[in-house]
Design a protein around this motif. Structure first.
Motif, PDB file in Angstrom:
ATOM      1  N   VAL A 113      30.328  48.955  27.998  1.00  0.00           N
ATOM      2  CA  VAL A 113      29.923  47.654  28.539  1.00  0.00           C
ATOM      3  C   VAL A 113      31.020  46.601  28.381  1.00  0.00           C
ATOM      4  O   VAL A 113      31.373  45.928  29.353  1.00  0.00           O
ATOM      5  CB  VAL A 113      28.603  47.198  27.894  1.00  0.00           C
ATOM      6  N   PRO A 114      31.612  46.406  27.185  1.00  0.00           N
ATOM      7  CA  PRO A 114      32.709  45.433  27.090  1.00  0.00           C
ATOM      8  C   PRO A 114      33.902  45.794  27.970  1.00  0.00           C
ATOM      9  O   PRO A 114      34.554  44.903  28.522  1.00  0.00           O
ATOM     10  CB  PRO A 114      33.085  45.472  25.601  1.00  0.00           C
ATOM     11  N   ALA A 115      34.173  47.084  28.095  1.00  0.00           N
ATOM     12  CA  ALA A 115      35.300  47.488  28.940  1.00  0.00           C
ATOM     13  C   ALA A 115      35.053  47.110  30.395  1.00  0.00           C
ATOM     14  O   ALA A 115      35.979  46.687  31.099  1.00  0.00           O
ATOM     15  CB  ALA A 115      35.524  48.995  28.817  1.00  0.00           C
ATOM     16  N   LYS A 116      33.808  47.251  30.855  1.00  0.00           N
ATOM     17  CA  LYS A 116      33.497  46.941  32.244  1.00  0.00           C
ATOM     18  C   LYS A 116      33.442  45.452  32.502  1.00  0.00           C
ATOM     19  O   LYS A 116      33.988  44.960  33.509  1.00  0.00           O
ATOM     20  CB  LYS A 116      32.144  47.575  32.630  1.00  0.00           C
ATOM     21  N   LEU A 117      32.795  44.696  31.635  1.00  0.00           N
ATOM     22  CA  LEU A 117      32.560  43.274  31.891  1.00  0.00           C
ATOM     23  C   LEU A 117      33.683  42.367  31.414  1.00  0.00           C
ATOM     24  O   LEU A 117      33.834  41.253  31.937  1.00  0.00           O
ATOM     25  CB  LEU A 117      31.249  42.838  31.232  1.00  0.00           C
ATOM     26  N   LEU A 118      34.485  42.806  30.444  1.00  0.00           N
ATOM     27  CA  LEU A 118      35.535  41.955  29.895  1.00  0.00           C
ATOM     28  C   LEU A 118      36.935  42.506  30.158  1.00  0.00           C
ATOM     29  O   LEU A 118      37.793  41.816  30.701  1.00  0.00           O
ATOM     30  CB  LEU A 118      35.321  41.769  28.387  1.00  0.00           C
ATOM     31  N   LEU A 119      37.151  43.758  29.741  1.00  0.00           N
ATOM     32  CA  LEU A 119      38.497  44.320  29.840  1.00  0.00           C
ATOM     33  C   LEU A 119      38.942  44.504  31.287  1.00  0.00           C
ATOM     34  O   LEU A 119      40.092  44.202  31.630  1.00  0.00           O
ATOM     35  CB  LEU A 119      38.542  45.658  29.094  1.00  0.00           C
ATOM     36  N   LEU A 120      38.055  44.996  32.143  1.00  0.00           N
ATOM     37  CA  LEU A 120      38.439  45.248  33.535  1.00  0.00           C
ATOM     38  C   LEU A 120      38.817  43.972  34.288  1.00  0.00           C
ATOM     39  O   LEU A 120      39.866  43.940  34.956  1.00  0.00           O
ATOM     40  CB  LEU A 120      37.322  45.993  34.260  1.00  0.00           C
ATOM     41  N   PRO A 121      38.035  42.875  34.209  1.00  0.00           N
ATOM     42  CA  PRO A 121      38.466  41.645  34.891  1.00  0.00           C
ATOM     43  C   PRO A 121      39.783  41.091  34.360  1.00  0.00           C
ATOM     44  O   PRO A 121      40.631  40.640  35.144  1.00  0.00           O
ATOM     45  CB  PRO A 121      37.305  40.675  34.623  1.00  0.00           C
ATOM     46  N   VAL A 122      39.961  41.133  33.042  1.00  0.00           N
ATOM     47  CA  VAL A 122      41.217  40.637  32.467  1.00  0.00           C
ATOM     48  C   VAL A 122      42.388  41.491  32.926  1.00  0.00           C
ATOM     49  O   VAL A 122      43.460  40.972  33.289  1.00  0.00           O
ATOM     50  CB  VAL A 122      41.121  40.620  30.926  1.00  0.00           C
ATOM     51  N   THR A 123      42.204  42.806  32.927  1.00  0.00           N
ATOM     52  CA  THR A 123      43.259  43.708  33.381  1.00  0.00           C
ATOM     53  C   THR A 123      43.591  43.470  34.846  1.00  0.00           C
ATOM     54  O   THR A 123      44.763  43.436  35.237  1.00  0.00           O
ATOM     55  CB  THR A 123      42.830  45.175  33.172  1.00  0.00           C
ATOM     56  N   SER A 179      25.914  40.545  32.887  1.00  0.00           N
ATOM     57  CA  SER A 179      26.787  39.963  33.908  1.00  0.00           C
ATOM     58  C   SER A 179      26.285  38.598  34.380  1.00  0.00           C
ATOM     59  O   SER A 179      27.058  37.833  34.966  1.00  0.00           O
ATOM     60  CB  SER A 179      26.915  40.907  35.103  1.00  0.00           C
ATOM     61  N   VAL A 180      24.998  38.315  34.155  1.00  0.00           N
ATOM     62  CA  VAL A 180      24.502  36.976  34.475  1.00  0.00           C
ATOM     63  C   VAL A 180      25.323  35.927  33.727  1.00  0.00           C
ATOM     64  O   VAL A 180      25.662  34.864  34.280  1.00  0.00           O
ATOM     65  CB  VAL A 180      23.004  36.854  34.121  1.00  0.00           C
ATOM     66  N   ALA A 181      25.684  36.225  32.503  1.00  0.00           N
ATOM     67  CA  ALA A 181      26.495  35.301  31.709  1.00  0.00           C
ATOM     68  C   ALA A 181      27.973  35.424  32.036  1.00  0.00           C
ATOM     69  O   ALA A 181      28.661  34.411  32.239  1.00  0.00           O
ATOM     70  CB  ALA A 181      26.263  35.553  30.224  1.00  0.00           C
TER      71      ALA A 181
END
Length: 201
Positions: A113-123, A179-181
Motif C-alpha cells: 500500500v505505501p509503495a502504491k500510494l506514496l512511492l510510485l507518485p514520488v518516483t 487514496s481519498v486522503a
C-alpha cells in the motif's frame, strides 16, 4: 501479469517445492532442466500472449489503425459488455473480501500500500523531472494517475491465475480508502503551487 504467470507455472501454493541448484519446477514438480525450463518458458509466453487483456488491447490497436467502425448492433453489444465488466469484477472482489476479513490480511499489504500510494507518485515525479522538460500539465497528470488506488484488473488477473486473490482484493480496498486522503493531498499541492512542474529546474 508476468509474475503471476510464473508463480502459477512454477506451482506456487501456500507451500511449494524449493528447487535445488540446476533444477526447475514444472507444474509443482521438479524437472532436470535449467531453473526455468524451456517448456515452462514457452508456457509463460503462451499465457501472456493469449491473455484476454493482451488480445483485447491488440485488437483495439488494430481496429483503431484500420479505422474499423463496428455496426450499430455490435457496438451496442460491446458497450453493454464494457459497462458490465467493472461491476462484475467488484462483485467478485467483494465476495473474496467477505470470505477473508481484513483482520486476516497478510503482512505484505503493509509495504504494498505505501509503495502504491506514496512511492510510485514520488518516483514518477522524479523520473519525469530527470527525463526532460515536460509541460507541467503532463507531469501533474502522470503524478495523479500514479497516485490513484490499485485497479480492479489486478484482482481479475490474480483470479484467473489463481494467485494472490485475497491480497489483491484487500490491496484494492485499502488503497481505495486511503487514496481519498493521498489524492486530495496531491491535488492540494498542485492547485496551491507547492508542487512545481519541474523538480529539477
Amino acid at each position: 501479469m508476468l509474475a503471476m504467470t510464473i508463480m502459477r507455472k512454477r506451482g506456487y501454493h501456500e507451500t511449494w517445492p524449493v528447487p535445488d541448484a540446476g533444477h526447475g519446477v514444472q507444474n509443482g514438480e521438479f524437472c532436470d532442466d535449467a531453473p526455468l525450463c524451456a517448456r515452462c518458458r514457452c508456457g509463460i509466453v503462451h499465457k501472456i500472449v493469449t491473455h484476454p487483456f493482451i488480445i483485447a488491447t491488440a485488437a483495439g490497436f488494430v481496429a483503431a489503425f484500420a479505422g474499423f467502425e463496428p455496426p450499430a448492433p455490435l457496438q451496442r453489444l460491446i458497450d453493454y459488455l464494457a459497462q458490465a465488466a467493472a461491476p462484475c469484477a467488484l462483485f467478485a472482489m467483494g465476495v473474496t473480501l467477505a470470505l477473508r476479513p481484513l483482520k486476516r490480511v497478510p503482512v505484505e499489504i503493509g509495504y504494498i500500500v505505501p509503495a502504491k500510494l506514496l512511492l510510485l507518485p514520488v518516483t514518477m515525479y522524479l523520473v519525469l523531472g530527470l527525463a526532460g522538460n515536460f509541460d507541467p500539465v503532463w507531469v501533474y497528470t502522470a503524478v495523479l494517475l500514479a497516485a490513484l488506488p490499485t485497479a480492479t484488473n489486478v484482482f481479475i488477473i490474480g483470479q484467473q491465475y489463481g494467485v494472490w486473490q485475497e491480497r489483491a482484493s484487500a490491496t484494492i480496498l485499502i488503497t481505495t480508502v486511503l487514496s481519498v486522503a493521498t489524492v486530495t493531498i496531491v491535488l492540494y499541492l498542485i492547485k496551491s503551487g507547492l508542487l512545481p512542474g519541474d523538480p529539477f529546474p
